[in-house]
Design an enzyme around this catalytic site. Structure first.
Site, PDB file in Angstrom:
ATOM      1  N   THR A 102       0.932  -1.056   0.086  1.00  0.00           N
ATOM      2  CA  THR A 102      -0.080   0.099   0.003  1.00  0.00           C
ATOM      3  C   THR A 102       0.803   1.183   0.075  1.00  0.00           C
ATOM      4  OG1 THR A 102      -1.719  -1.096   1.345  1.00  0.00           O
ATOM      5  CG2 THR A 102      -1.911   1.279   1.478  1.00  0.00           C
ATOM      6  N   GLN A 147       1.070  -9.801  -5.816  1.00  0.00           N
ATOM      7  CA  GLN A 147       0.431 -11.071  -5.990  1.00  0.00           C
ATOM      8  C   GLN A 147       1.105 -11.909  -6.750  1.00  0.00           C
ATOM      9  OE1 GLN A 147      -1.748 -12.314  -4.059  1.00  0.00           O
ATOM     10  NE2 GLN A 147      -3.012 -10.428  -3.308  1.00  0.00           N
ATOM     11  N   SER A 173       4.587  -6.837  -0.994  1.00  0.00           N
ATOM     12  CA  SER A 173       4.416  -6.979   0.442  1.00  0.00           C
ATOM     13  C   SER A 173       4.939  -8.524   1.124  1.00  0.00           C
ATOM     14  CB  SER A 173       2.984  -6.942   0.956  1.00  0.00           C
ATOM     15  OG  SER A 173       2.454  -5.640   1.285  1.00  0.00           O
ATOM     16  N   HIS A 176       4.151  -9.893   3.832  1.00  0.00           N
ATOM     17  CA  HIS A 176       3.478 -10.950   4.323  1.00  0.00           C
ATOM     18  C   HIS A 176       2.510 -11.889   3.198  1.00  0.00           C
ATOM     19  CE1 HIS A 176      -0.528  -8.984   3.675  1.00  0.00           C
ATOM     20  NE2 HIS A 176       0.184  -7.889   3.567  1.00  0.00           N
ATOM     21  N   THR A 187      13.949   4.723  10.790  1.00  0.00           N
ATOM     22  CA  THR A 187      15.070   4.010  11.224  1.00  0.00           C
ATOM     23  C   THR A 187      14.672   2.640  10.433  1.00  0.00           C
ATOM     24  OG1 THR A 187      15.117   4.942  13.240  1.00  0.00           O
ATOM     25  CG2 THR A 187      15.866   2.774  13.323  1.00  0.00           C
ATOM     26  N   CYS A 212      -8.985  -5.818   0.972  1.00  0.00           N
ATOM     27  CA  CYS A 212      -9.038  -4.714   1.153  1.00  0.00           C
ATOM     28  C   CYS A 212     -10.219  -3.822   0.477  1.00  0.00           C
ATOM     29  CB  CYS A 212      -7.666  -4.066   0.634  1.00  0.00           C
ATOM     30  SG  CYS A 212      -6.289  -5.060   1.281  1.00  0.00           S
TER      31      CYS A 212
HETATM   32  N1  PMP Z   1      -1.382  -4.820  -4.396  1.00  0.00           N
HETATM   33  C1  PMP Z   1      -2.080  -5.837  -4.407  1.00  0.00           C
HETATM   34  C2  PMP Z   1      -2.291  -6.572  -5.518  1.00  0.00           C
HETATM   35  C3  PMP Z   1      -2.509  -6.387  -3.283  1.00  0.00           C
HETATM   36  O1  PMP Z   1      -3.051  -7.953  -3.275  1.00  0.00           O
HETATM   37  C4  PMP Z   1      -2.324  -5.961  -2.023  1.00  0.00           C
HETATM   38  C5  PMP Z   1      -2.694  -6.698  -0.746  1.00  0.00           C
HETATM   39  N2  PMP Z   1      -4.143  -7.231  -0.489  1.00  0.00           N
HETATM   40  C6  PMP Z   1      -1.796  -4.768  -2.014  1.00  0.00           C
HETATM   41  C7  PMP Z   1      -1.277  -4.113  -2.928  1.00  0.00           C
HETATM   42  C8  PMP Z   1      -1.570  -3.944  -0.620  1.00  0.00           C
HETATM   43  O2  PMP Z   1      -0.734  -4.918   0.444  1.00  0.00           O
HETATM   44  P1  PMP Z   1      -0.622  -4.346   1.819  1.00  0.00           P
HETATM   45  O3  PMP Z   1      -2.047  -4.633   2.480  1.00  0.00           O
HETATM   46  O4  PMP Z   1       0.391  -5.498   2.259  1.00  0.00           O
HETATM   47  O5  PMP Z   1      -0.078  -3.143   2.043  1.00  0.00           O
END
Ligand code: PMP
Length: 374
Positions: free
Chosen positions: A70, A178, A196, A198, A234, A320
């Site tokens: 994001t 993704q 990301s 995670h 940091t 989201c």
């Molecule tokens: N871009 C894509 C294609 C995503 O799938 C996601 C997370 N669903 C994001 C951006 C945003 O990632 P984050 O919520 O870890 O900031």
């Protein structure tokens, strides 16, 4: 538990967590500090960044750490828009993009930028002819996800970049969130990429922004110089080193994992296809990790909650997204009923065929119960 919501987030890998803990304990210094502890942390940070760069095939100084995709998406879109507004005020994206791209575009629109959404072909790929017709000398950025979070469509980034490269003042941003660790990525002809950790069994709270060297953008976050002048704060050393571990665990196994997940995918799709009211929304351009489908006649929330009761986790659209209708599914099928009822199974290489068989059994039970409850 059967966890089929890996595109929303993955469960951290034990080895990643172990790395995180070790760095927290053994490297307490701020890598920007000049003393011994700082230097020790800086050395580890440099090592981790070099490894990540090597795995990805980019230069070390092209890696910026953020809090997640994001932030990376916001940094690119706003950073390019505000830096290059005198060149042009036109940005092109698509309805398949994540909310962190779409909402940022809407914000930029309020600030004088013109946003165009490129059409999507029947198979979900970007309509390259339409892209050619939209792009002009005033276009400063094209932002397209390598793989979108809802339908899992893998875009032809090579084809898109060939069009963008005819406009030397226009940058290409690719959201690889993704796609990273699931499909091969070439960074050769793209200017920016977001990810990301995670999503690849890494820690929540860290993302990457690949920014090709020599491209200047405005900062989203201002402050001290830190690792890079583009992102102050940091350096989050335990998160950075744990990201190296997460990347190291997935990148060398992309092909093997892809082929394995493809088998799970095929088994699920062949089972779902048998139901009259199920519409498979993913196309042959979707990566096997994501299966998007709609069940006409059953509210997605109701279906999700019924699966919850069985300790099975799937998702409605992207985690989201806030509206009822999936813009991504609608942009492909132009059918409100399908777009309102979309569900997403997202697999990982850690899922098993036994889980798939159990899911298929439970799906049948829940489907019949909800569809024929009267
Ligand atoms: N871009 C894509 C294609 C995503 O799938 C996601 C997370 N669903 C994001 C951006 C945003 O990632 P984050 O919520 O870890 O900031």
């Amino acid at each position: 538990m059967i966890y089929f919501d890996n595109s929303a987030t993955t469960m951290v890998d034990e080895r990643v967590l172990e790395t995180y803990n070790k760095v927290c304990k053994n490297y307490p210094g701020n890598s920007n500090s000049l003393h011994k502890l700082g230097i020790k942390s800086k050395e580890l940070e440099d090592y981790a960044t070099e490894c990540i760069a090597k795995y990805l095939g980019v230069k070390k100084n092209e890696i910026l750490y953020t809090s997640g995709a994001t932030e990376s998406n916001n940094t690119v879109l706003k950073g390019v828009a505000f830096r290059y507004k005198t060149r042009g005020n036109h940005i092109i994206t698509s309805y398949l993009e994540h909310s962190s791209v779409i909402e940022t575009c809407k914000y930029l629109e309020k600030n004088g930028f013109i946003i165009d959404y490129v059409n999507i072909n029947e198979d979900g790929t970007v309509d390259l002819e339409h892209l050619k017709s939209l792009i002009t000398d005033k276009t400063i950025l094209v932002s397209i996800a390598l793989v979108d979070s809802e339908l899992g469509i893998r875009q032809d980034i090579g084809g898109i970049s060939r069009i963008v490269r005819n406009y030397p003042k226009c940058f290409l941003h690719v959201d690889i969130t993704q796609g990273l660790g699931k499909t091969d990525i070439s960074f050769d002809n793209i200017d920016f990429a977001s990810a990301s950790m995670h999503k690849i069994f890494g820690m929540k709270g860290i993302g990457l922004l690949i920014k090709k060297e020599n491209i200047e953008i405005d900062n989203l976050i201002h402050g001290g110089k830190s690792t890079t002048s583009y992102r102050s704060g940091t350096p989050a050393l335990p998160l950075i080193v744990s990201s190296m571990k997460a990347i190291e665990l997935v990148i060398p196994n992309i092909k093997k994992n892809y082929e394995y997940v493809e088998k799970l995918n095929k088994r699920i799709i062949s089972a779902l296809e048998k139901y009259d009211n199920v519409h498979i929304n993913s196309t042959d351009k979707s990566i096997p990790y994501i299966i998007n489908f709609s069940i006409k006649g059953i509210k997605p929330e109701t279906f999700i909650h019924a699966l919850d009761e069985e300790d099975i986790y799937i998702s409605t659209k992207s985690a989201c997204s806030s509206s009822d209708i999936s813009n991504a599914v609608y942009s492909l099928y132009h059918d409100l009923d399908i777009a309102k009822h979309s569900l997403r199974i997202s697999l990982s290489y850690k899922n098993t065929i036994e889980e798939v068989e159990e899911f298929i059994k439970v799906f049948d039970k829940v489907y019949n119960k909800l569809m024929f409850k009267n």
